[in-house]
Design a protein around this motif. Structure first.
Motif, PDB file in Angstrom:
ATOM      1  N   ALA A  49      19.856  21.248  -1.721  1.00 45.52           N
ATOM      2  CA  ALA A  49      21.105  20.752  -1.141  1.00 45.52           C
ATOM      3  C   ALA A  49      21.113  20.938   0.373  1.00 45.52           C
ATOM      4  CB  ALA A  49      22.293  21.473  -1.776  1.00 45.52           C
ATOM      5  N   GLN A  50      20.518  22.019   0.852  1.00 48.42           N
ATOM      6  CA  GLN A  50      20.461  22.249   2.305  1.00 48.42           C
ATOM      7  C   GLN A  50      19.494  21.276   2.980  1.00 48.42           C
ATOM      8  OE1 GLN A  50      19.557  26.297   1.536  1.00 48.42           O
ATOM      9  NE2 GLN A  50      21.651  27.031   1.865  1.00 48.42           N
ATOM     10  N   LEU A 104      19.970  33.399  -8.493  1.00 45.51           N
ATOM     11  CA  LEU A 104      19.596  32.049  -8.898  1.00 45.51           C
ATOM     12  C   LEU A 104      20.816  31.283  -9.402  1.00 45.51           C
ATOM     13  CD1 LEU A 104      16.428  31.037 -10.867  1.00 45.51           C
ATOM     14  CD2 LEU A 104      18.628  30.094 -11.523  1.00 45.51           C
ATOM     15  N   LEU A 105      21.643  31.931 -10.245  1.00 44.78           N
ATOM     16  CA  LEU A 105      22.821  31.252 -10.787  1.00 44.78           C
ATOM     17  C   LEU A 105      23.832  30.929  -9.690  1.00 44.78           C
ATOM     18  CD1 LEU A 105      23.363  33.280 -14.096  1.00 44.78           C
ATOM     19  CD2 LEU A 105      22.517  30.933 -13.864  1.00 44.78           C
ATOM     20  N   LEU A 106      24.021  31.868  -8.753  1.00 41.66           N
ATOM     21  CA  LEU A 106      24.962  31.629  -7.664  1.00 41.66           C
ATOM     22  C   LEU A 106      24.502  30.454  -6.795  1.00 41.66           C
ATOM     23  CD1 LEU A 106      27.352  32.340  -5.811  1.00 41.66           C
ATOM     24  CD2 LEU A 106      25.833  33.942  -4.639  1.00 41.66           C
ATOM     25  N   THR A 107      23.248  30.469  -6.375  1.00 42.89           N
ATOM     26  CA  THR A 107      22.764  29.408  -5.491  1.00 42.89           C
ATOM     27  C   THR A 107      22.688  28.073  -6.228  1.00 42.89           C
ATOM     28  OG1 THR A 107      20.467  30.064  -5.971  1.00 42.89           O
ATOM     29  CG2 THR A 107      21.499  30.977  -3.995  1.00 42.89           C
ATOM     30  N   PHE A 108      22.383  28.091  -7.528  1.00 42.48           N
ATOM     31  CA  PHE A 108      22.386  26.862  -8.311  1.00 42.48           C
ATOM     32  C   PHE A 108      23.796  26.273  -8.370  1.00 42.48           C
ATOM     33  CE2 PHE A 108      22.669  24.665 -12.477  1.00 42.48           C
ATOM     34  CZ  PHE A 108      21.763  23.642 -12.219  1.00 42.48           C
ATOM     35  N   ILE A 114      27.880  21.507  -3.487  1.00 39.68           N
ATOM     36  CA  ILE A 114      27.565  20.753  -2.262  1.00 39.68           C
ATOM     37  C   ILE A 114      27.185  19.315  -2.591  1.00 39.68           C
ATOM     38  CG2 ILE A 114      25.986  20.589  -0.301  1.00 39.68           C
ATOM     39  CD1 ILE A 114      25.778  23.679  -0.420  1.00 39.68           C
ATOM     40  N   VAL A 115      26.297  19.144  -3.570  1.00 38.83           N
ATOM     41  CA  VAL A 115      25.863  17.789  -3.945  1.00 38.83           C
ATOM     42  C   VAL A 115      27.039  16.987  -4.493  1.00 38.83           C
ATOM     43  CG1 VAL A 115      24.404  16.475  -5.526  1.00 38.83           C
ATOM     44  CG2 VAL A 115      23.470  18.450  -4.326  1.00 38.83           C
ATOM     45  N   GLY A 116      27.871  17.615  -5.324  1.00 37.22           N
ATOM     46  CA  GLY A 116      29.035  16.916  -5.870  1.00 37.22           C
ATOM     47  C   GLY A 116      30.003  16.478  -4.785  1.00 37.22           C
ATOM     48  N   PHE A 117      30.200  17.314  -3.770  1.00 40.96           N
ATOM     49  CA  PHE A 117      31.087  16.965  -2.655  1.00 40.96           C
ATOM     50  C   PHE A 117      30.577  15.728  -1.921  1.00 40.96           C
ATOM     51  CE2 PHE A 117      32.184  17.299   1.860  1.00 40.96           C
ATOM     52  CZ  PHE A 117      33.563  17.423   1.800  1.00 40.96           C
ATOM     53  N   PHE A 118      29.291  15.700  -1.601  1.00 40.55           N
ATOM     54  CA  PHE A 118      28.735  14.556  -0.879  1.00 40.55           C
ATOM     55  C   PHE A 118      28.674  13.310  -1.755  1.00 40.55           C
ATOM     56  CE2 PHE A 118      27.637  17.650   2.237  1.00 40.55           C
ATOM     57  CZ  PHE A 118      27.439  16.953   3.426  1.00 40.55           C
ATOM     58  N   SER A 228      17.905  17.200  -4.912  1.00 42.34           N
ATOM     59  CA  SER A 228      17.806  17.534  -6.330  1.00 42.34           C
ATOM     60  C   SER A 228      16.514  17.009  -6.935  1.00 42.34           C
ATOM     61  CB  SER A 228      19.008  16.948  -7.083  1.00 42.34           C
ATOM     62  OG  SER A 228      20.220  17.379  -6.505  1.00 42.34           O
ATOM     63  N   ASP A 229      16.051  15.849  -6.450  1.00 44.85           N
ATOM     64  CA  ASP A 229      14.824  15.261  -6.971  1.00 44.85           C
ATOM     65  C   ASP A 229      13.581  16.023  -6.514  1.00 44.85           C
ATOM     66  OD1 ASP A 229      16.486  13.332  -8.011  1.00 44.85           O
ATOM     67  OD2 ASP A 229      16.176  11.928  -6.346  1.00 44.85           O
TER      68      ASP A 229
END
Length: 295
Positions: A49-50, A104-108, A114-118, A228-229
Motif C-alpha cells: 500500500a505504501q 503482520l495482522l496490524l499492518t495487513f 489504505i487501499v480501500g480508501f483510495f 496488492s498485486d
C-alpha cells in the motif's frame, strides 16, 4: 543474428529487460522490507500500500499542483516515509515485544484500509501518468530497443539499493542501527535516542516503497491495487534472500527478475509461479534463505 534454441535475440533480450525492470522493483521493495524486519523485527504488510501511495503521490503532484516527475522523485518518498513514521509512533511501536503475528495482522489491516480508501475515491481503473520528456524515446542497441524510462528505473534502483547497503553495512550510523537491534539498552547508555532511531528506520524503509512507487508511475497504470498485486511476490523474494538480509534482498530481487524473464521465453505458463517454486526449493534446502543466518 543468432538464435538460441530457435528464439530470436530481440525476444530473448526483450524479456530479459522486462525481467530486469521487474527485478528492480523487487529489489527496492524487498530492501525496504528487509530494513524494517532486520532492524525492527516487524513484518510490514503495509509495504504494498505504501508503494501505491508513492505512485499516487506522484500522480497527485502532477495533476493537482503541476509538479513534474523529477521533483516527485525527491518530494514523494519523504512524504510517504512520514506516513510510515506516524503509523509506527501510533500503533506499531506497541507491538515490538509481541509475537511477529501481531505486527503482520496490524499492518495487513492497515493495508486494507489504505487501499480501500483510495479505491473508494479513484476506482480500480488505472490512471495514466505521462513520462517526462527526458524519459521518452530510447536507444537502439542493435539486438534490442532500450526505452529511456526502463533504463532509468534500472539505474535509479541500483543506485538506491547500493547506497542503502553502504549506509547500513559500512557507516557509523549503520553500526548504531545494528547495535540498537541487538542491545538497545547498551546503545541508549551511550546517549543515543534508540526509540527515535527505530522510528526513523521504519520511516526510511517505507520511503523506499514510496520511491519504488514513483518509479512505477510512468511505467504502470496508477491504481489502488498495484501494490496488492506485487507484495506477495516481494515477500517471496525476501524469504528466498533471507529475512532481514540487506545484500540478499538486493541480489535476489534482481536475480529473480531475470529468472522470471527467462521463464517467459522458454516456458511462459510457469512465469507466474517460478519465484514461488524457487522459494519452496530454497526453504527445503536452507530455511533461513540464501543469505540469511540460521537462528
Amino acid at each position: 543474428m543468432f538464435e538460441l534454441l530457435g528464439i530470436p535475440p530481440q525476444v530473448l533480450f526483450g524479456q530479459l529487460l522486462l525481467g530486469l525492470i521487474n527485478g528492480s522493483f523487487y529489489a527496492v521493495l524487498s530492501l525496504g522490507l528487509a530494513v524494517i524486519f532486520g532492524l525492527l523485527n516487524i513484518i510490514n504488510f503495509t509495504h504494498g500500500a505504501q508503494y501505491m501511495l508513492g505512485a499516487f503521490g506522484a500522480w497527485m503532484l502532477l495533476n493537482y499542483l503541476g509538479v513534474g516527475y523529477w521533483w516527485a522523485v525527491f518530494i514523494v518518498p519523504p512524504i510517504v516515509g512520514v506516513t510510515g513514521i506516524v503509523l509506527e509512533r501510533l500503533l506499531i511501536r506497541r507491538l515490538y515485544h509481541l509475537d511477529h503475528l501481531y505486527g503482520l495482522l496490524l499492518t495487513f489491516g492497515m493495508a486494507l484500509i489504505i487501499v480501500g480508501f483510495f479505491r473508494q475515491f479513484f476506482g480500480v481503473s488505472g490512471l495514466p501518468y505521462p513520462p517526462p520528456p527526458l524519459l521518452t524515446g530510447g536507444h537502439n542497441l542493435g539486438f534490442m530497443y532500450l526505452p529511456n524510462s526502463r533504463a532509468w528505473v534500472i539505474f535509479a534502483s541500483l543506485i538506491v539499493c547500493l547506497a542503502t547497503w553502504f549506509i547500513i553495512e559500512k557507516t557509523r550510523l549503520g553500526a548504531y542501527l545494528r547495535a540498537a537491534t541487538e542491545n538497545p539498552t547498551m546503545v541508549g547508555a551511550f546517549g543515543i535516542n534508540v526509540p527515535l532511531l527505530v522510528t526513523l528506520t521504519y520511516g526510511f524503509g517505507v520511503a523506499l516503497a514510496g520511491f519504488a512507487g514513483v518509479l512505477a508511475a510512468p511505467i504502470y497504470a496508477v491504481n489502488p491495487n498495484m501494490g496488492s498485486d506485487l507484495i506477495i511476490v516481494v515477500f517471496a523474494v525476501v524469504v528466498i534472500g533471507g529475512m532481514g538480509s540487506i545484500l540478499g534482498s538486493i541480489l535476489t530481487g534482481f536475480g529473480l527478475g531475470l529468472i522470471e524473464g527467462l521463464t517467459r521465453v522458454f516456458y511462459p505458463e510457469g512465469s507466474a509461479v517460478v519465484i514461488f517454486v524457487i522459494m519452496a526449493l530454497v526453504l527445503l534446502v536452507k530455511p533461513a534463505g540464501l543469505f540469511g543466518r540460521s537462528a
